[in-house]
Design an enzyme around this catalytic site. Structure first.
Site, PDB file in Angstrom:
ATOM      1  N   LYS A 121      62.641  -5.211  43.150  1.00 33.22           N
ATOM      2  CA  LYS A 121      62.137  -6.062  44.224  1.00 33.22           C
ATOM      3  C   LYS A 121      60.620  -5.888  44.382  1.00 33.22           C
ATOM      4  CE  LYS A 121      66.558  -6.669  44.372  1.00 33.22           C
ATOM      5  NZ  LYS A 121      67.465  -5.958  45.255  1.00 33.22           N
TER       6      LYS A 121
ATOM      7  N   TYR B 196      73.106  -3.618  51.816  1.00 34.47           N
ATOM      8  CA  TYR B 196      73.181  -4.392  50.576  1.00 34.47           C
ATOM      9  C   TYR B 196      74.615  -4.428  50.058  1.00 34.47           C
ATOM     10  CZ  TYR B 196      72.356  -5.612  45.708  1.00 34.47           C
ATOM     11  OH  TYR B 196      72.402  -6.213  44.479  1.00 34.47           O
TER      12      TYR B 196
ATOM     13  N   ARG C 219      66.454   9.869  26.227  1.00 38.53           N
ATOM     14  CA  ARG C 219      67.270   9.757  27.447  1.00 38.53           C
ATOM     15  C   ARG C 219      66.797  10.788  28.469  1.00 38.53           C
ATOM     16  NH1 ARG C 219      71.873  12.258  27.458  1.00 38.53           N
ATOM     17  NH2 ARG C 219      72.524  11.486  25.428  1.00 38.53           N
TER      18      ARG C 219
ATOM     19  N   ASP D 295      67.604   3.815  51.832  1.00 37.72           N
ATOM     20  CA  ASP D 295      67.296   2.701  50.921  1.00 37.72           C
ATOM     21  C   ASP D 295      66.090   1.981  51.523  1.00 37.72           C
ATOM     22  OD1 ASP D 295      67.097   0.266  49.606  1.00 37.72           O
ATOM     23  OD2 ASP D 295      69.262  -0.019  49.432  1.00 37.72           O
TER      24      ASP D 295
END
Ligand SMILES: *Cc1c(COP(=O)(O)O)cnc(C)c1O
Length: 380
Positions: free
Chosen positions: A196, A99, A47, A171
């Site tokens: 994306k 978004y 992790r 972003d």
């Protein structure tokens, strides 16, 4: 400075030290054997650290001209980590056109923890200046915006953020690092949905953050390992592979985007095309200043503004698949009001200029002639 193509192919990947493998292996492990308590090779538990993720995080830093990169399980997990830098009472100024999932995270999850969000039209930076208060700790912008392709001046917002001693996070998903590098314009953090353009093949969910400040990196790394929204090594491998072809994919996305935007605009049944590469786009000068090209995302409205007309187009394309998401090699068609932006209340959508019948296209890298033929048949 290294040219983009060279950078994307070599970013982050070094031959594997144990075998010489040219591509970073998928280190599918949860833990690492230690020689003695506290004596290890820099890896303790997956992790916190994983070599495949490390290679990708180094690549992330390089492709955004940053010093540090951090990978997250999704784009929204990356956004979530940025907001966790804040405390109750802190205020965020965010774009009113962004978004839908970011808006949902802010309004439905973080607002109840006492973080305040003010939404403004960031294309006019004076709106941001006017919204600043002593409690403003973060400015969150998206440019170009999804799905209306509005452009915000990153350098101008960064000046306001610095004056207010607030962080600026951009972003950069829609532009991709190929088109725009917000850290170069003074942003503190760049966020991407790597799902994306960075992944580029519609086969992975992932997000990332890039930054220059070492202390900020430490804070965000602490959140990454403490909250645990990390991507697995297979997903990191896929994005590492995707980044290697970012430049050639983006070149074609841009070429096809331009051809289709100009073609659509000439069609008698089309009322309006939203694409930031048109010279009469209201923010064209800023787009030209901060972007290398204009990308393959565009939206349009039909002259017949009935839902039936929009639905007919949305369900009759053959090459453009009706789906959420964007930035993959294949072209997609989307209905923001019922799909990607359904989490924004209707009156808010209309207020921000997002009509019920707007259609969004993610132009892929197929042959533009075939894409035009497909759209032409669907529009009728
Ligand atoms: C998809 C997307 C996100 C969210 O990313 P996920 O990887 O789906 O969590 C955030 N911002 C923009 C602009 C997006 O397109």
């Amino acid at each position: 400075m290294m040219k983009l193509a060279t950078k994307y192919i070599h970013a982050g990947t070094e031959p594997d030290p144990s075998t010489g493998a040219i591509m970073t292996p998928i280190y599918q492990t949860s833990t690492y054997v230690q020689e003695a308590p506290g004596v290890n090779k820099g890896y303790e538990y997956a992790r916190s650290q994983n070599p495949t993720r490390k290679a990708l995080e180094d690549a992330y830093a390089q492709i955004e001209n940053g010093k540090f990169g951090l990978a997250f399980a999704s784009g929204v997990a990356a956004t979530d980590a940025v907001i966790k830098l804040l405390s109750p009472g802190d205020e965020v100024i965010a774009a009113n056109d962004m978004y839908g999932g970011t808006y949902r995270l802010f309004t439905k999850i973080f607002a109840k923890f006492g973080i305040q969000f003010t939404y403004v039209d960031t294309t006019n930076v004076a709106n941001i200046r006017n919204a600043i208060s002593p409690n403003t700790k973060l400015i969150w912008i998206e440019t170009p915006t999804n799905p209306l392709m509005n452009i915000t001046d990153i350098a101008a917002v960064s000046v306001i953020a610095k004056e207010a001693k607030a962080l600026l996070c951009v972003d950069n998903t829609f532009a991709s690092p190929y088109l725009q590098n917000p850290l170069d314009f003074g942003a503190d953090i760049v966020m991407h949905s790597a799902t994306k353009y960075l992944g580029g093949h519609s086969d992975v969910i992932q997000g990332c953050l890039m930054m220059n400040d070492a202390e900020l990196r430490e804070q965000l790394y602490f959140i990454q390992k403490s909250c645990g929204a990390v991507p697995g090594p297979m997903d990191c491998f896929l994005v590492l592979r995707g980044i290697k072809t970012l430049h050639i994919r983006m070149q074609r996305h841009c070429e096809n985007g331009s051809v289709i935007a100009h073609w659509l605009r000439k069609q008698p049944k089309i009322a309006k095309v939203y694409w930031c590469g048109f010279e009469d786009h209201p923010n064209y000068a800023i787009a030209k200043k901060q972007m290398r090209d204009f990308g393959g995302m565009l939206s349009f409205e039909l002259k017949d503004d009935s839902m039936d007309a929009a639905k007919k187009v949305l369900s009759s394309t053959k090459l453009f698949s009706l789906a959420e998401s964007l930035g993959g090699v294949e072209s997609l068609i989307n209905h923001p009001a019922s799909m990607t932006h359904a989490s924004i209340p209707r009156e808010k959508r209309l207020e921000n200029g997002l009509s019920d019948t707007l259609i969004r296209l993610s132009i892929g890298i197929e042959d533009a002639d075939d894409l035009i033929e497909d759209l032409s048949k669907a529009i009728g």
